[in-house]
Design an enzyme around this catalytic site. Structure first.
Site, PDB file in Angstrom:
ATOM      1  N   ARG A 110       9.278  67.065   1.824  1.00 21.57           N
ATOM      2  CA  ARG A 110      10.247  67.895   2.632  1.00 21.57           C
ATOM      3  C   ARG A 110      10.647  68.809   1.246  1.00 21.57           C
ATOM      4  NH1 ARG A 110      14.761  64.520   5.529  1.00 21.57           N
ATOM      5  NH2 ARG A 110      15.437  66.550   6.410  1.00 21.57           N
ATOM      6  N   HIS A 111      11.220  69.991   1.714  1.00 22.82           N
ATOM      7  CA  HIS A 111      11.936  71.069   0.968  1.00 22.82           C
ATOM      8  C   HIS A 111      13.365  70.254   0.333  1.00 22.82           C
ATOM      9  CE1 HIS A 111      15.140  70.775   4.090  1.00 22.82           C
ATOM     10  NE2 HIS A 111      14.165  71.041   4.913  1.00 22.82           N
ATOM     11  N   ASN A 117      21.409  71.525   5.380  1.00 18.39           N
ATOM     12  CA  ASN A 117      21.497  69.826   5.107  1.00 18.39           C
ATOM     13  C   ASN A 117      22.703  69.436   4.788  1.00 18.39           C
ATOM     14  OD1 ASN A 117      18.001  69.855   3.856  1.00 18.39           O
ATOM     15  ND2 ASN A 117      18.701  69.515   6.017  1.00 18.39           N
ATOM     16  N   ARG A 161      13.562  77.961   2.343  1.00 16.31           N
ATOM     17  CA  ARG A 161      13.767  76.778   1.751  1.00 16.31           C
ATOM     18  C   ARG A 161      12.409  75.688   1.200  1.00 16.31           C
ATOM     19  NH1 ARG A 161      15.213  75.948   6.947  1.00 16.31           N
ATOM     20  NH2 ARG A 161      14.709  74.223   8.200  1.00 16.31           N
TER      21      ARG A 161
HETATM   22  O1  F6P Z   1      18.225  67.745   9.838  1.00 17.47           O
HETATM   23  C1  F6P Z   1      17.294  68.487   9.305  1.00 17.47           C
HETATM   24  C2  F6P Z   1      16.111  68.920  10.081  1.00 17.47           C
HETATM   25  O2  F6P Z   1      15.070  69.327   9.464  1.00 17.47           O
HETATM   26  C3  F6P Z   1      16.688  69.769  11.099  1.00 17.47           C
HETATM   27  O3  F6P Z   1      16.320  71.245  10.817  1.00 17.47           O
HETATM   28  C4  F6P Z   1      15.713  69.126  12.607  1.00 17.47           C
HETATM   29  O4  F6P Z   1      16.109  70.039  13.531  1.00 17.47           O
HETATM   30  C5  F6P Z   1      15.931  67.878  12.352  1.00 17.47           C
HETATM   31  O5  F6P Z   1      15.854  67.492  11.061  1.00 17.47           O
HETATM   32  C6  F6P Z   1      14.790  67.124  13.116  1.00 17.47           C
HETATM   33  O6  F6P Z   1      15.131  65.882  12.826  1.00 17.47           O
HETATM   34  P1  F6P Z   1      15.364  65.067  14.156  1.00 17.47           P
HETATM   35  O7  F6P Z   1      14.268  65.390  15.159  1.00 17.47           O
HETATM   36  O8  F6P Z   1      15.589  63.545  14.039  1.00 17.47           O
HETATM   37  O9  F6P Z   1      16.702  65.815  14.860  1.00 17.47           O
END
Ligand code: F6P
Length: 338
Positions: A110-111, A117, A161
């Site tokens: 991941r970034h 975040n 990012r």
């Molecule tokens: O929280 C980081 C992230 O990459 C968000 O940008 C994205 O909406 C989410 O994770 C996706 O994860 P989940 O489907 O568990 O919400």
């Protein structure tokens, strides 16, 4: 019960925002052969013994070096695949010699931690936080010091990012691909889970009821992401097959993308059921090694946590997914943030 607001009324829109900017391809000048001076210890999530004490990482914000305590995390894999402690070490050794032979390697990350975040918000296109920039430096140190003897390709999403996270990795080719963008949360882009619960409680519950098929208003579902990532995975598999047929030169692929997208990759390569896909753990600041055994064709996985602290973004499925649940039930599993 029907949602209490109009799904068309929110400002975020995947069709307008998520996939419209132009993406370029650039070629870097050097291959990744030179060891770096900032040593970054690798840690197995299971024992953490390789990551001792501390590591000096440059702070890109101030230009000064600072000491980051190594704090290996425990990666609890919620899915059925196995990880072994030795796979990434095996892979590192393999890349130091070359990547030819009976195993293929794909590196995923991941970034680094983004500003969103850090404040618990989803989506958006924010910059890296200071710790995210430290991860970018750590990732470059780690990958560049592997002394890879074959061409390296770096693929990122089109979002700032991921591009910033991969910027220091030496490679022969670099591509930014909108197909690797994060799942677009439509009108919930830039909101925290707490804000979504407060503003759209029924949407929040509906997502928990079926995260795979749930589509954010004006946004995407995991099924949508699977569909757009599918051709990219197809290209990777095709090129692996072609290289095998031609005995062509191997290459190593580093993909720097996002939580939801990397869940799709892991589900595909590790044969994890789609029902489990939205809950696969893909921690920040961790390099994920996928190594294929040519005899069996099976891919195995190993996690290397780099020693830069970050928030946890993993929200497990809460017990209560009813539309009428209380706020505290809805927020039961939201990870802490700052
Ligand atoms: O929280 C980081 C992230 O990459 C968000 O940008 C994205 O909406 C989410 O994770 C996706 O994860 P989940 O489907 O568990 O919400």
């Amino acid at each position: 019960m029907a949602p209490t607001y109009s799904r068309g009324s929110c400002s975020g829109d995947a069709s307008k925002e998520g996939v419209t900017f132009s993406i370029g391809t650039a070629t870097a000048s050097s291959s990744s052969t030179s060891p770096t001076t900032a040593a970054v210890a690798s840690a197995s999530p299971q024992n953490g013994t390789k990551a001792e004490a501390a590591s000096a990482l440059p702070d890109q914000g101030t230009g000064t070096a600072h000491i980051m305590a190594v704090k290996p995390i425990s990666v609890t894999v919620t899915t059925s695949f196995q990880q072994t402690q030795t796979q990434s070490e095996f892979g590192e050794e393999k890349l130091r010699s070359n990547n030819k032979g009976s195993h293929k390697v794909i590196l995923l990350s991941r970034h680094g931690e983004s500003e969103n975040n850090f404040s618990g918000k989803i989506g958006g296109d924010t910059n890296l936080s200071p710790r995210g920039r430290a991860y970018a430096a750590a990732l470059a140190s780690y990958i560049n010091s592997l002394n890879i003897q074959c061409p390296v390709e770096v693929w990122t999403s089109g979002l700032k990012r991921t591009i910033a996270t991969a910027a220091g990795v030496k490679c022969n080719q670099r591509k930014a691909m909108k197909e690797l963008n994060e799942l677009h949360a439509g009108c919930c882009e830039g909101m925290s889970y707490e804000e979504i619960q407060s503003e759209y409680p029924q949407e929040f519950a509906m997502r928990d009821q079926n995260k795979l098929t749930y589509k954010y208003p004006n946004g995407e579902s995991y099924e949508d992401v699977l569909a757009r990532v599918g051709p990219v995975i197809g290209n990777i598999e095709e090129s692996i097959l072609e290289r095998r047929r031609d005995d062509d030169e191997e290459k190593v692929l580093l993909i720097v993308s996002h939580q939801a997208v990397l869940r799709c990759f892991l589900s595909h390569f590790l044969d994890i059921a789609e029902s489990e896909l939205p809950y696969i753990e893909v921690p920040l600041h961790t390099v994920i090694w996928l190594i294929q055994d040519e005899d069996t064709g099976k891919w195995s996985v190993s996690y290397v946590r780099l020693p830069v602290e970050c928030v946890d973004t993993f929200r497990p499925k809460p017990q209560n997914c009813n539309l009428q649940r209380s706020e505290s039930d809805a927020l039961e599993t939201v990870p802490t943030h700052y």
